[in-house]
Motif scaffolding. Sequence first.
Motif, PDB file in Angstrom:
ATOM      1  N   PHE A   1      -6.583   1.669  11.768  1.00  0.00           N
ATOM      2  CA  PHE A   1      -5.056   1.273  11.303  1.00  0.00           C
ATOM      3  C   PHE A   1      -4.041   2.272  11.177  1.00  0.00           C
ATOM      4  O   PHE A   1      -4.348   3.381  10.708  1.00  0.00           O
ATOM      5  CB  PHE A   1      -5.749   0.918   9.641  1.00  0.00           C
ATOM      6  CG  PHE A   1      -6.898  -0.103   9.618  1.00  0.00           C
ATOM      7  CD1 PHE A   1      -6.369  -1.283   9.111  1.00  0.00           C
ATOM      8  CD2 PHE A   1      -8.056   0.100   9.693  1.00  0.00           C
ATOM      9  CE1 PHE A   1      -7.205  -2.599   9.000  1.00  0.00           C
ATOM     10  CE2 PHE A   1      -8.815  -0.845   9.550  1.00  0.00           C
ATOM     11  CZ  PHE A   1      -8.622  -2.240   9.187  1.00  0.00           C
TER      12      PHE A   1
ATOM     13  N   TRP B   1       0.600  -1.431  10.938  1.00  0.00           N
ATOM     14  CA  TRP B   1       1.017  -1.653   9.608  1.00  0.00           C
ATOM     15  C   TRP B   1       2.427  -1.347   9.498  1.00  0.00           C
ATOM     16  O   TRP B   1       2.853  -1.044   8.392  1.00  0.00           O
ATOM     17  CB  TRP B   1       0.020  -0.838   8.721  1.00  0.00           C
ATOM     18  CG  TRP B   1      -0.014  -1.444   7.346  1.00  0.00           C
ATOM     19  CD1 TRP B   1       0.113  -2.841   6.925  1.00  0.00           C
ATOM     20  CD2 TRP B   1       0.047  -0.815   5.963  1.00  0.00           C
ATOM     21  NE1 TRP B   1       0.179  -2.721   5.478  1.00  0.00           N
ATOM     22  CE2 TRP B   1       0.007  -1.583   4.944  1.00  0.00           C
ATOM     23  CE3 TRP B   1      -0.083   0.755   5.716  1.00  0.00           C
ATOM     24  CZ2 TRP B   1      -0.048  -1.081   3.802  1.00  0.00           C
ATOM     25  CZ3 TRP B   1      -0.047   1.016   4.633  1.00  0.00           C
ATOM     26  CH2 TRP B   1      -0.071   0.031   3.214  1.00  0.00           C
TER      27      TRP B   1
ATOM     28  N   GLY C   1      -7.205   4.816  -2.858  1.00  0.00           N
ATOM     29  CA  GLY C   1      -7.724   3.468  -2.668  1.00  0.00           C
ATOM     30  C   GLY C   1      -8.430   3.116  -4.043  1.00  0.00           C
ATOM     31  O   GLY C   1      -8.164   1.965  -4.467  1.00  0.00           O
TER      32      GLY C   1
ATOM     33  N   ARG D   1      -9.063   1.859   0.626  1.00  0.00           N
ATOM     34  CA  ARG D   1      -8.074   2.453   0.907  1.00  0.00           C
ATOM     35  C   ARG D   1      -6.536   1.719   0.623  1.00  0.00           C
ATOM     36  O   ARG D   1      -6.633   0.667   0.660  1.00  0.00           O
ATOM     37  CB  ARG D   1      -7.994   2.787   2.258  1.00  0.00           C
ATOM     38  CG  ARG D   1      -9.189   3.827   2.968  1.00  0.00           C
ATOM     39  CD  ARG D   1      -9.092   5.231   2.387  1.00  0.00           C
ATOM     40  NE  ARG D   1     -10.093   6.041   3.086  1.00  0.00           N
ATOM     41  CZ  ARG D   1     -11.373   6.358   2.313  1.00  0.00           C
ATOM     42  NH1 ARG D   1     -11.592   5.440   1.277  1.00  0.00           N
ATOM     43  NH2 ARG D   1     -12.036   7.161   3.090  1.00  0.00           N
ATOM     44  N   SER D   2      -5.583   2.567   0.675  1.00  0.00           N
ATOM     45  CA  SER D   2      -4.336   1.653   0.384  1.00  0.00           C
ATOM     46  C   SER D   2      -3.383   2.390   1.427  1.00  0.00           C
ATOM     47  O   SER D   2      -2.091   2.077   1.147  1.00  0.00           O
ATOM     48  CB  SER D   2      -3.945   2.100  -1.255  1.00  0.00           C
ATOM     49  OG  SER D   2      -3.633   3.330  -1.544  1.00  0.00           O
TER      50      SER D   2
ATOM     51  N   VAL E   1      -2.411   4.432   5.449  1.00  0.00           N
ATOM     52  CA  VAL E   1      -2.854   4.727   6.775  1.00  0.00           C
ATOM     53  C   VAL E   1      -2.608   6.303   6.940  1.00  0.00           C
ATOM     54  O   VAL E   1      -1.776   6.967   6.575  1.00  0.00           O
ATOM     55  CB  VAL E   1      -2.063   3.904   7.792  1.00  0.00           C
ATOM     56  CG1 VAL E   1      -2.682   2.487   7.759  1.00  0.00           C
ATOM     57  CG2 VAL E   1      -0.658   4.044   7.806  1.00  0.00           C
TER      58      VAL E   1
ATOM     59  N   LEU F   1      -7.420  -3.021   4.213  1.00  0.00           N
ATOM     60  CA  LEU F   1      -7.415  -1.429   3.645  1.00  0.00           C
ATOM     61  C   LEU F   1      -8.118  -1.585   2.405  1.00  0.00           C
ATOM     62  O   LEU F   1      -8.942  -0.670   1.997  1.00  0.00           O
ATOM     63  CB  LEU F   1      -6.056  -0.990   3.571  1.00  0.00           C
ATOM     64  CG  LEU F   1      -5.539  -0.842   5.048  1.00  0.00           C
ATOM     65  CD1 LEU F   1      -4.107  -0.466   5.144  1.00  0.00           C
ATOM     66  CD2 LEU F   1      -6.270   0.326   5.970  1.00  0.00           C
TER      67      LEU F   1
ATOM     68  N   THR G   1      -3.268  -4.967   4.746  1.00  0.00           N
ATOM     69  CA  THR G   1      -3.230  -4.663   3.335  1.00  0.00           C
ATOM     70  C   THR G   1      -4.649  -4.836   2.611  1.00  0.00           C
ATOM     71  O   THR G   1      -5.091  -4.032   1.886  1.00  0.00           O
ATOM     72  CB  THR G   1      -1.934  -5.000   2.305  1.00  0.00           C
ATOM     73  OG1 THR G   1      -0.821  -4.665   3.148  1.00  0.00           O
ATOM     74  CG2 THR G   1      -2.178  -4.258   1.142  1.00  0.00           C
TER      75      THR G   1
ATOM     76  N   VAL H   1      -6.421   5.060   8.789  1.00  0.00           N
ATOM     77  CA  VAL H   1      -7.668   4.787   8.370  1.00  0.00           C
ATOM     78  C   VAL H   1      -8.355   4.275   9.905  1.00  0.00           C
ATOM     79  O   VAL H   1      -7.850   3.536  10.540  1.00  0.00           O
ATOM     80  CB  VAL H   1      -7.743   3.415   7.220  1.00  0.00           C
ATOM     81  CG1 VAL H   1      -9.331   3.202   7.180  1.00  0.00           C
ATOM     82  CG2 VAL H   1      -7.104   3.901   6.223  1.00  0.00           C
TER      83      VAL H   1
ATOM     84  N   GLY I   1       0.774  -1.157   0.132  1.00  0.00           N
ATOM     85  CA  GLY I   1       0.121  -0.083  -0.062  1.00  0.00           C
ATOM     86  C   GLY I   1       0.945   1.153  -0.035  1.00  0.00           C
ATOM     87  O   GLY I   1       2.099   1.266   0.039  1.00  0.00           O
TER      88      GLY I   1
ATOM     89  N   GLU J   1      -9.005  11.265   7.697  1.00  0.00           N
ATOM     90  CA  GLU J   1      -7.565  10.975   8.183  1.00  0.00           C
ATOM     91  C   GLU J   1      -7.118  11.583   9.308  1.00  0.00           C
ATOM     92  O   GLU J   1      -6.610  11.139   9.994  1.00  0.00           O
ATOM     93  CB  GLU J   1      -6.684  11.212   6.886  1.00  0.00           C
ATOM     94  CG  GLU J   1      -6.803  10.093   5.628  1.00  0.00           C
ATOM     95  CD  GLU J   1      -7.968  10.762   4.818  1.00  0.00           C
ATOM     96  OE1 GLU J   1      -8.708  11.423   5.021  1.00  0.00           O
ATOM     97  OE2 GLU J   1      -8.269   9.753   3.677  1.00  0.00           O
TER      98      GLU J   1
ATOM     99  N   GLY K   1      -6.797   9.527   0.768  1.00  0.00           N
ATOM    100  CA  GLY K   1      -7.223   7.965   1.194  1.00  0.00           C
ATOM    101  C   GLY K   1      -8.105   7.440   0.012  1.00  0.00           C
ATOM    102  O   GLY K   1      -7.676   6.612  -0.444  1.00  0.00           O
TER     103      GLY K   1
END
Length: 710
Positions: free
Chosen positions: A623, A660, A462, A676-677, A679, A671, A668, A681, A387, A696, A458
Amino acid sequence: MRIPRLLAALSLAALPLLALAQAGPGSTVTTPQVRAELVAQAPEGVEAGKPVWVGLQIAHQPHWHTYWKNPGDSGLPTELTWSLPPGVVAGDIAWPLPRRIPIGTLVNYGYEGTVLLPVPLTITPDFKPSFTGELPIKLKANWLVCEKECIPQEGEFTLKLPMRSTTALHAQEFAAALAAQPKPLPAAIAADSAARVAGDALELTVKRLPASVRGKALEIFPEAPEVIDNAARVTQSWQGDTWTARVPLSAQRSTSPGVFPVVLAADGQGWRSEPKVAGAWPATAPAATVSPALAEALRNNTASAPPAAGLGFATALLFAFFGGVILNLMPCVFPVLAIKVVGFTRHAEDRHGHRVSGIAYTAGVLASFVALGGLMLALRAGGEQLGWGFQLQSPAVVAALAALFTLVALNFAGLFEFGSLLPSSVASLQAKHPVLDAFLTGVLAVAVASPCTAPFMGASLGLAISLPTAQALAIFVLLGLGLALPYLLASFLPAVAQWLPRPGAWMDTFRRLLAFPMFAAVAWLVWVLGQQTGVDGAGALLALLVALSMLAWTLTLRGRTRIVLASLAVLALAGIAWSGGAAITRPAASGTVASAQDTRWQPWSPERVQQLVAAGQPVFVDFTAAWCVTCQYNKKTTLSNREVNADFDAGRYTLLRADWTRRDPVITAALAQLGRSGVPVYVVYRPGRAPQVLSEVLGVQEVRTAIAGS
């Protein structure tokens, strides 16, 4: 500051560190719960037709256990995935006899103490020995280790087995493991074995078992899960050499096998039988184990996507642009702001220099975002679970950035000038190519800013990982343009130059002042590395930075003193890199890094979330990652707020934290499911509702409103 010279100096100083970063996994993985080691036995060397055994040996800490191929009422079996040369084939695990492990009203099957899971290797005539005379063996293993709580763990192992010499170092362990493997019943005895469904139980009959176990109570280990009630009382008896048992069926039985493979054991010995099942099986249990209303709510909960899932491409581009602009306000970008301010003061009266610097900086930012985004997309396409910010999940990258920022800070503080360290041909790059400084500053800005996820970023990131490559890269371009835009505009606006005071002695003082944000960035990176590799890794990195600083200072000296002290600094740097490099670059096994955790927060797992929501329990998930400055800010402010925590208690929320900091494919994937990809989150789960993803940068009122359900 001379960025090209800095990078050249760093590349020379960090060679030992970067070399050690390439070191692969070894044959042992140690966590606080187990010590796992890849071992092998080749008593006659490695040749076609000769016996070769490999296996994973797991030594458990007291009270901890892992699982058999049928884990029982809960748990997961250990999984081994082999990477072997062509012509070498791995067989199945020769599972040793397990033991019953009661946990409350449940019964599991597994191993405590030390266990070896042996696997036979078949060397076929197609195998071509390598020129090194070794058989390379690679293993990726996954296991679940449990006491009162369960921790999923994994390890990657490598071993090189000599071809021409015997390998029998672990012969005793392999012999014991194979002896503990249940033996198949002789054909004649197996033919007399029977299994018959009688109401809500399964009646087993086995004749002519060894005389040493006749009259004793046998343990029953079913190889098929979810057939019998593992914790129920078994009625068994002997009539001469015939053993019979009545085993209650599981109330949640989901299968009706025609053959019932089972292991019978007594006095540490086991026998395996596969009797055919006669009689009519009762109906299996319904799939739903909760009330119809709750089951429907859970189905809706699963089917409903978070709001970001419906984000359109045009909206994602807009979000990426504004997210990039806001990224300039994130704390992780502050060190690069210092570099840009120094650059602006250098061109305070040079309007053309301002514009060239702004364009080059923008080009560096855009090129870096595209390169980093393209690399992430390519690796994900190749099967890697990555991510945004993935590069700072590598301890080697964190250490290299700490070394870079240390040199920048020392340069700002006036300890040395790069022109005095490097050959004149390199030092003259600044005069000949000032654009390169600005371009590389843009590259550095992206490297430092990438761990942060600003508002709007985010959702767009994502979406990017699910789009075609061209559209995904367009999102990264807009993100980079947003980050670079303030400096690009400032470089073309004459008013900005007019706001700056005229060059003078104040510039030197200001430059030295800006050394301290760089030192703060170094402190943050050392802390991040400590979260990834433990206190030994952080200590080794600090020692390496001290030696690097000493080397930079000695190169400013003259004459014989410079030669002597620089030689000592190089030796110290090389010695620290050699002895402590592994501690710096090797991620600690999951769960080995001690940190002061808030006792209100529990470790996250997707199964834990599902269990809590199914039981009607609301859940709040954080996250996070140690290298995410926004995460730490939210943790110390909003998530530590007294009113927020009082609302968590009033709503009976379970607080889960998904860390993470190091690579975790499970996090991952979670997310990605949330759109999302990266943090931070923050997600609110409530029974019967879709997951609610918060912003965020958390605000106290936003969290209080979300957990109140309004």
